[in-house]
Motif scaffolding. Structure first.
Motif, PDB file in Angstrom:
ATOM      1  N   VAL A 155       0.845  -1.206   0.000  1.00 13.29           N
ATOM      2  CA  VAL A 155       0.000   0.000   0.000  1.00 13.29           C
ATOM      3  C   VAL A 155       0.875   1.249   0.000  1.00 13.29           C
ATOM      4  CG1 VAL A 155      -1.624   1.353   1.378  1.00 13.29           C
ATOM      5  CG2 VAL A 155      -2.003  -1.097   1.061  1.00 13.29           C
ATOM      6  N   SER A 156       1.977   1.193   0.725  1.00  8.62           N
ATOM      7  CA  SER A 156       2.896   2.334   0.776  1.00  8.62           C
ATOM      8  C   SER A 156       3.828   2.370  -0.428  1.00  8.62           C
ATOM      9  CB  SER A 156       3.734   2.262   2.060  1.00  8.62           C
ATOM     10  OG  SER A 156       4.774   3.225   2.048  1.00  8.62           O
ATOM     11  N   GLY A 157       4.363   1.195  -0.809  1.00  9.38           N
ATOM     12  CA  GLY A 157       5.431   1.165  -1.803  1.00  9.38           C
ATOM     13  C   GLY A 157       5.000   1.383  -3.232  1.00  9.38           C
ATOM     14  N   PHE A 158       3.906   0.751  -3.660  1.00  9.52           N
ATOM     15  CA  PHE A 158       3.503   0.856  -5.064  1.00  9.52           C
ATOM     16  C   PHE A 158       3.191   2.300  -5.477  1.00  9.52           C
ATOM     17  CE2 PHE A 158       2.088  -3.854  -5.552  1.00  9.52           C
ATOM     18  CZ  PHE A 158       3.400  -4.198  -5.822  1.00  9.52           C
ATOM     19  N   PRO A 159       2.429   3.060  -4.683  1.00 16.15           N
ATOM     20  CA  PRO A 159       2.212   4.464  -5.083  1.00 16.15           C
ATOM     21  C   PRO A 159       3.499   5.271  -5.161  1.00 16.15           C
ATOM     22  CG  PRO A 159       0.571   3.791  -3.465  1.00 16.15           C
ATOM     23  CD  PRO A 159       1.591   2.701  -3.521  1.00 16.15           C
ATOM     24  N   GLN A 160       4.474   4.958  -4.299  1.00 18.76           N
ATOM     25  CA  GLN A 160       5.755   5.667  -4.367  1.00 18.76           C
ATOM     26  C   GLN A 160       6.450   5.403  -5.705  1.00 18.76           C
ATOM     27  OE1 GLN A 160       8.452   5.242  -0.966  1.00 18.76           O
ATOM     28  NE2 GLN A 160       6.722   4.491   0.217  1.00 18.76           N
ATOM     29  N   VAL A 161       6.459   4.129  -6.115  1.00 21.94           N
ATOM     30  CA  VAL A 161       7.090   3.781  -7.393  1.00 21.94           C
ATOM     31  C   VAL A 161       6.416   4.538  -8.532  1.00 21.94           C
ATOM     32  CG1 VAL A 161       7.572   1.901  -9.001  1.00 21.94           C
ATOM     33  CG2 VAL A 161       7.774   1.512  -6.552  1.00 21.94           C
ATOM     34  N   GLU A 162       5.093   4.558  -8.519  1.00 18.01           N
ATOM     35  CA  GLU A 162       4.376   5.251  -9.593  1.00 18.01           C
ATOM     36  C   GLU A 162       4.694   6.741  -9.589  1.00 18.01           C
ATOM     37  OE1 GLU A 162       0.155   4.300 -11.200  1.00 18.01           O
ATOM     38  OE2 GLU A 162      -0.099   5.925  -9.743  1.00 18.01           O
ATOM     39  N   ARG A 163       4.688   7.357  -8.402  1.00 19.89           N
ATOM     40  CA  ARG A 163       4.991   8.797  -8.335  1.00 19.89           C
ATOM     41  C   ARG A 163       6.387   9.100  -8.841  1.00 19.89           C
ATOM     42  NH1 ARG A 163       2.344   8.491  -3.328  1.00 19.89           N
ATOM     43  NH2 ARG A 163       4.337   8.329  -2.237  1.00 19.89           N
ATOM     44  N   GLN A 164       7.348   8.226  -8.515  1.00 22.68           N
ATOM     45  CA  GLN A 164       8.746   8.501  -8.866  1.00 22.68           C
ATOM     46  C   GLN A 164       9.028   8.315 -10.349  1.00 22.68           C
ATOM     47  OE1 GLN A 164      11.570   6.565  -6.317  1.00 22.68           O
ATOM     48  NE2 GLN A 164      13.338   7.079  -7.583  1.00 22.68           N
ATOM     49  N   TYR A 165       8.358   7.350 -10.986  1.00 21.49           N
ATOM     50  CA  TYR A 165       8.768   6.981 -12.342  1.00 21.49           C
ATOM     51  C   TYR A 165       7.752   7.287 -13.439  1.00 21.49           C
ATOM     52  CZ  TYR A 165      12.738   4.708 -10.189  1.00 21.49           C
ATOM     53  OH  TYR A 165      13.882   4.470  -9.485  1.00 21.49           O
ATOM     54  N   ILE A 166       6.525   7.636 -13.103  1.00 25.40           N
ATOM     55  CA  ILE A 166       5.526   7.834 -14.154  1.00 25.40           C
ATOM     56  C   ILE A 166       5.898   8.994 -15.072  1.00 25.40           C
ATOM     57  CG2 ILE A 166       4.016   9.345 -12.796  1.00 25.40           C
ATOM     58  CD1 ILE A 166       1.640   7.875 -14.118  1.00 25.40           C
ATOM     59  N   HIS A 167       6.562  10.014 -14.528  1.00 27.73           N
ATOM     60  CA  HIS A 167       6.923  11.165 -15.357  1.00 27.73           C
ATOM     61  C   HIS A 167       8.098  10.852 -16.291  1.00 27.73           C
ATOM     62  CE1 HIS A 167       4.218  14.143 -13.637  1.00 27.73           C
ATOM     63  NE2 HIS A 167       4.441  13.585 -12.461  1.00 27.73           N
ATOM     64  N   ARG A 168       8.807   9.752 -16.038  1.00 22.04           N
ATOM     65  CA  ARG A 168       9.908   9.375 -16.928  1.00 22.04           C
ATOM     66  C   ARG A 168       9.410   8.629 -18.165  1.00 22.04           C
ATOM     67  NH1 ARG A 168      14.821   7.404 -12.892  1.00 22.04           N
ATOM     68  NH2 ARG A 168      14.476   8.965 -11.254  1.00 22.04           N
ATOM     69  N   ALA A 169       8.172   8.136 -18.093  1.00 20.99           N
ATOM     70  CA  ALA A 169       7.626   7.396 -19.229  1.00 20.99           C
ATOM     71  C   ALA A 169       7.402   8.344 -20.400  1.00 20.99           C
ATOM     72  CB  ALA A 169       6.318   6.718 -18.836  1.00 20.99           C
ATOM     73  N   ASP A 170       7.616   7.840 -21.599  1.00 19.42           N
ATOM     74  CA  ASP A 170       7.373   8.633 -22.793  1.00 19.42           C
ATOM     75  C   ASP A 170       5.886   8.705 -23.123  1.00 19.42           C
ATOM     76  OD1 ASP A 170      10.199   9.202 -23.745  1.00 19.42           O
ATOM     77  OD2 ASP A 170      10.255   7.027 -23.539  1.00 19.42           O
ATOM     78  N   ALA A 171       5.103   7.801 -22.558  1.00 21.27           N
ATOM     79  CA  ALA A 171       3.649   7.827 -22.738  1.00 21.27           C
ATOM     80  C   ALA A 171       3.026   7.004 -21.621  1.00 21.27           C
ATOM     81  CB  ALA A 171       3.250   7.276 -24.102  1.00 21.27           C
ATOM     82  N   VAL A 172       1.751   7.308 -21.325  1.00 21.89           N
ATOM     83  CA  VAL A 172       0.993   6.569 -20.321  1.00 21.89           C
ATOM     84  C   VAL A 172      -0.338   6.171 -20.938  1.00 21.89           C
ATOM     85  CG1 VAL A 172      -0.061   6.626 -18.022  1.00 21.89           C
ATOM     86  CG2 VAL A 172       2.081   7.864 -18.443  1.00 21.89           C
ATOM     87  N   ILE A 173      -0.745   4.925 -20.729  1.00 25.62           N
ATOM     88  CA  ILE A 173      -2.071   4.493 -21.155  1.00 25.62           C
ATOM     89  C   ILE A 173      -2.801   3.944 -19.946  1.00 25.62           C
ATOM     90  CG2 ILE A 173      -1.244   3.983 -23.477  1.00 25.62           C
ATOM     91  CD1 ILE A 173      -1.475   1.018 -22.848  1.00 25.62           C
ATOM     92  N   ALA A 174      -4.130   3.901 -20.007  1.00 23.29           N
ATOM     93  CA  ALA A 174      -4.940   3.455 -18.879  1.00 23.29           C
ATOM     94  C   ALA A 174      -6.066   2.575 -19.380  1.00 23.29           C
ATOM     95  CB  ALA A 174      -5.493   4.652 -18.115  1.00 23.29           C
ATOM     96  N   ALA A 175      -6.589   1.727 -18.469  1.00 17.40           N
ATOM     97  CA  ALA A 175      -7.608   0.754 -18.845  1.00 17.40           C
ATOM     98  C   ALA A 175      -9.011   1.324 -18.853  1.00 17.40           C
ATOM     99  CB  ALA A 175      -7.546  -0.449 -17.906  1.00 17.40           C
ATOM    100  N   SER A 176      -9.201   2.571 -18.398  1.00 14.62           N
ATOM    101  CA  SER A 176     -10.522   3.186 -18.422  1.00 14.62           C
ATOM    102  C   SER A 176     -10.361   4.699 -18.379  1.00 14.62           C
ATOM    103  CB  SER A 176     -11.360   2.724 -17.231  1.00 14.62           C
ATOM    104  OG  SER A 176     -10.911   3.345 -16.033  1.00 14.62           O
ATOM    105  N   PRO A 177     -11.386   5.446 -18.816  1.00 17.06           N
ATOM    106  CA  PRO A 177     -11.311   6.916 -18.716  1.00 17.06           C
ATOM    107  C   PRO A 177     -11.169   7.387 -17.282  1.00 17.06           C
ATOM    108  CG  PRO A 177     -13.099   6.234 -20.181  1.00 17.06           C
ATOM    109  CD  PRO A 177     -12.608   4.992 -19.496  1.00 17.06           C
ATOM    110  N   GLU A 178     -11.777   6.649 -16.345  1.00 17.98           N
ATOM    111  CA  GLU A 178     -11.716   7.049 -14.943  1.00 17.98           C
ATOM    112  C   GLU A 178     -10.294   6.922 -14.399  1.00 17.98           C
ATOM    113  OE1 GLU A 178     -15.647   6.345 -16.267  1.00 17.98           O
ATOM    114  OE2 GLU A 178     -13.921   4.975 -16.282  1.00 17.98           O
ATOM    115  N   ILE A 179      -9.608   5.831 -14.745  1.00 19.05           N
ATOM    116  CA  ILE A 179      -8.222   5.665 -14.305  1.00 19.05           C
ATOM    117  C   ILE A 179      -7.333   6.724 -14.960  1.00 19.05           C
ATOM    118  CG2 ILE A 179      -6.226   4.117 -14.338  1.00 19.05           C
ATOM    119  CD1 ILE A 179      -8.172   1.774 -14.213  1.00 19.05           C
ATOM    120  N   ALA A 180      -7.584   7.005 -16.242  1.00 17.90           N
ATOM    121  CA  ALA A 180      -6.798   8.035 -16.937  1.00 17.90           C
ATOM    122  C   ALA A 180      -6.940   9.380 -16.251  1.00 17.90           C
ATOM    123  CB  ALA A 180      -7.232   8.121 -18.394  1.00 17.90           C
TER     124      ALA A 180
END
Length: 855
Positions: free
Chosen positions: A220-245
């Protein structure tokens, strides 16, 4: 395609991979092996690689938490509940033994034994009381620490094993599925770019990580940290629904709204698996009402409501689509037995994802049993789309998107999770009017929920990331009904596998006067580093690096990779001959390995005649154990690691190899180079060719010796070879005294090891070999004081003020104490280390040394 699961059953990953392959891409899926062994298969045109992930870092972290300083003492030696259970068991056994002894003698001896037994009982009770007190005041091992590397170290284990396989493939685009593979994609992309290979990567978010109920506080603590740290390094992001996007965009301030790619069935596959029927599998007639629950049962806890409600619906049967070993399905069957409906509840096997819609179509209605906290409630589940393509009316939990979506389209009913009467009303409604609800499944719904529509945007995104306007069409019929096979159907025949790398050295070209080949061992990537240094230093040289891979991801750059399991094949041997003989003017052959496969034997000696006949100038390069004699090293070096070796078979094998290679040297007058100066004792006629290090990648601005307790790093590749046990107890004592923080790491992936070195204050290399190797060079490049044992021969050959602190195993702790006491001296040594590494190991000196050979 990177995924942290086994690939099997992951319909989204499989659909994406096949769609990309049919669009013209060369696709490899990398997942986790469930057997502990690596495995490579083919899914139609897609290569599937499953890598065993041994949780070394996770185990180390868990062990560290359980045995943190003071924790064991404060908890009376019982750090986890299992320790308390074991102590109770041991105490019970001992008590029974004492009772048996007390029952024997009479008089004073019995009285004494009773007193002893009572004392032991009271001491055990006091120990339990101390444990309860210690448990209250010490930290819980499952409590998150706020550092994802320590809270979810499984991500580092995943990267340690997956990263090299990705880098060997040299992808143009990396697709990271879910947060568990996010770090690996970011790291692999950074490493590939550092090697001069242009790559783009995207993050595929199936859930909103911060809103998902993960199984442990650490995740619960670790996964959101990973996403916060690395999502901006991705060249693109896709999501499984408009709500998640939308949630990702809001949470992370993304500049671009993620592309929505729902996980839906390929419409072209629907209607092709007519032999698949869930009703026939259960064995029911056409008129018997049949409900079906499909999808991931772990995120459908309200399925228990369906089982309990079934008791008041005596004519209705329920099919649960799950594997027989599914624990959730087993729990549901238990509920069925307890409620008396077990004869009407059937667990039926899963089928391939492209067959699922046809399989389900024989039921009367499909059920989805999510609860508000379930991660899949953030999007329309894949199973809902499968129900639509199966032509089923649906009954869904009234949570977030599902209930509103079903009501807005009129294709079913919704029930309140946990409310049996609500479920019965909804089930009766969809069963009584199943044709009415199914008739509302419009063409628009089926089109929108088809993989053909959903994947179109993703394929366009791939082309944008890869800088490709169009791709060559797939040259066979595109089909979704593919099965995994051990070998690719009609595989392309290539005797030598190209690494497809854009090298950081000047690639071999006929226009250069000197065309240098290097191979085939490439230990620690040194041939690649030499190629880069030489071609940077000399404009008249181009180079080609060959590396034997042994069937494992190599982890180092090369132009040509050759699997050692193919070297006996004549077509492979001929391919090497044709590649080398007419193209090279010079060759650096390392580790005495053959360059033409095993055509002329198992070592370089058999290939030398053909190389000489082709007028190729050859030099030999030795790295260490292939030329170092264990007997002579032990005789001349009182600190030799061979004194500690207990494996006689290993020693005998090393001796045979060293003796064979020395005989090769005695039979030729070829120039010989060694990468560490201690090897000059074994090969006096050789020339020291300093190891080459990428200085810029190791440089860091992080100051050293600023912390109250400096961090001492030791990272042995093999403890016996580094002499670890000779100084480890003393360093643990220094840590217990509060003088240092010891960081003992083993088996880390390269990026994580680099981070550990940069964050350390002092590095201990080895105290047994008598020389300094690549790890010491890298630590010096990072500006760290390095402790290692060096022989007189090494210090004599180096001839300069070598900043390494020379110490035996018994002297390591004292050396560290002196550095901690005089921190300014430690900083001076660190600065001198960086300067020495740049002067000796940046490749310039090695390139100059090779000048005479490259004439």
């Amino acid at each position: 395609m990177i995924v942290a699961d086994t690939v099997t059953g992951n319909s989204r990953v499989q659909r994406v991979a096949l769609a990309a392959a049919y669009d013209g891409w060369d696709v490899m899926m990398i997942g986790r092996s469930s057997t502990g062994r690596g495995r490579e298969t083919w899914m139609g045109p897609v290569e599937v690689v499953r890598v065993p992930v041994v949780p070394l870092i996770e185990r180390q972290e868990n062990q560290r938490r359980r045995n943190a300083p003071g924790r064991r003492m404060l908890r009376a030696g019982m750090t986890v509940p299992a320790d308390v259970e074991r102590a109770h068991a041991v105490r019970a056994a001992a008590a029974r033994h004492q009772e048996e002894k007390i029952a024997g003698p009479a008089g004073l001896r019995r009285f004494a034994r009773r007193i002893g037994a009572r004392t032991r009982r009271d001491l055990f009770a006091a120990r339990l009381k101390a444990n309860r007190w210690g448990t209250r005041i010490t930290s819980d091992p499952s409590k998150p620490l706020g550092d994802w590397r320590r809270d979810v170290p499984s991500i580092l284990d995943f990267d340690r094993m997956m990263g090299p396989a990705i880098e060997e493939f040299r992808p143009d685009v990396i697709h990271a599925n879910d947060v568990a593979s996010l770090y690996t994609a970011a790291t692999a992309a950074a490493r590939l770019r550092g090697m001069g290979h242009d790559v783009r990567w995207l993050y595929d978010a199936a859930v909103h990580v911060a809103a998902t109920s993960w199984p442990t506080p650490r995740t619960v603590s670790g996964f959101p940290q990973v996403e916060r740290q690395y999502i901006h390094r991705a060249d693109a992001v896709i999501a499984a629904s408009p709500e998640i996007a939308a949630a990702l965009s809001d949470a992370h301030g993304l500049a671009t709204m993620p592309l929505v790619v729902r996980n839906t069935p390929p419409r072209a596959a629907v209607g092709r698996a007519t032999d698949k029927s869930v009703r026939a599998t259960v064995g029911l007639g056409e008129t018997t009402p049949l409900l079906v629950i499909a999808g991931d049962l772990r995120v459908q806890p309200a399925a228990a409501t369906a089982l309990e409600a079934l008791a008041a619906m005596p004519d209705v049967h329920l099919a649960i689509v799950a594997n027989q070993a599914d624990k959730t399905a087993a729990r549901l069957l238990t509920i069925g037995r307890d409620t008396g409906v077990s004869k009407r509840v059937h667990v039926v096997p899963c089928v391939a994802h492209h067959e699922m819609a046809d399989y389900l179509s024989s039921a009367d209605a499909g059920i989805l049993c999510h609860e508000p906290a379930a991660g899949e409630a953030q999007s329309i589940p894949t199973t809902f789309a499968e129900y639509m393509h199966a032509g089923l009316a649906v009954l869904v939990s009234d949570v977030q998107l599902l209930g509103a979506h079903v009501r807005s389209h009129g294709v079913g009913e919704a029930f309140e999770p946990g409310d049996q009467e609500s479920f019965r009303r909804g089930a009766r409604a969809v069963l009584d009017a199943r044709d009415v609800y199914a008739g509302r499944i419009s063409e628009d719904i089926l089109t929108e929920l088809s993989w053909e529509v959903q994947s179109a945007g993703l394929l366009e995104l791939y082309r944008q990331l890869g800088g490709i306007a169009a791709l060559p069409p797939y040259d066979d019929e595109a089909t979704w009904s593919v099965e995994e096979t051990p070998q690719r159907v009609n595989p392309p025949v290539t005797a030598v596998a190209s690494g497809r790398v854009e090298p950081t050295w000047r690639p071999l070209t006929p226009s250069t006067p000197i065309r240098l080949g290097l191979g085939p061992a490439n230990y620690a990537g040194q041939l690649a580093a030499i190629a880069q240094a030489v071609t940077r230093y000399r404009e008249d040289v181009s180079a080609e690096v060959t590396m034997h891979t042994g069937g494992k991801p190599p982890g180092y750059s090369a132009d040509v990779y050759a699997d050692t399991s193919t070297l006996h094949r004549l077509d492979v041997q001929v391919a090497h001959l044709r590649r080398i003989l007419p193209r090279y003017t010079h060759l650096i052959a390392d580790a005495f390995k053959p360059v033409f496969g095993t055509l002329n034997g198992n070592d370089i000696a058999g290939d030398l005649a053909a190389l000489e006949q082709a007028n190729i100038k050859v030099a030999l390069l030795a790295h260490g154990s292939e030329i170092r004699s264990p007997e002579q090293h032990r005789a001349r070096n009182p600190q030799s690691h061979f004194h500690d070796a207990r494996d006689t078979d290993l020693l005998n094998a090393l001796s045979r190899i060293a003796n064979r290679n020395r005989a090769i040297l005695a039979s030729t007058d070829l120039p010989v180079f060694v990468t560490t100066p201690d090897l000059l004792d074994d090969v006096p006629q050789a020339t020291w060719l300093p190891l080459v290090i990428d200085m810029d990648s190791w440089a860091t601005a992080t100051p050293i010796m600023e912390r109250e307790r400096p961090v001492v790093l030791h990272a042995p590749s093999a403890r016996w070879a580094k002499g670890t046990d000779r100084f480890l107890p003393a360093l643990l004592a220094l840590e217990n005294q509060g003088l240092i923080t010891l960081n003992l790491v083993e088996g880390l992936p390269w990026p994580e090891m680099q981070r550990q070195v940069k964050e350390a204050d002092i590095v201990v290399d080895q105290v047994a070999v008598g020389a300094y190797g690549a790890f010491a060079c890298e630590a010096m490049a990072a500006g760290k004081p390095v402790i290692a044992y060096l022989t007189e021969k090494v210090t004599e050959v180096v001839g300069e003020e070598l900043p390494i602190l020379n110490a035996t195993g018994a002297e390591v702790a004292t050396t560290i104490e002196h550095l901690v006491a005089d921190r300014e001296r430690a900083r001076t040594i660190g600065a001198a280390s960086a300067a020495y590494a740049r002067a000796v190991h940046d490749g310039t000196r090695s390139a100059r040394i090779l000048d005479d050979f490259l004439r």
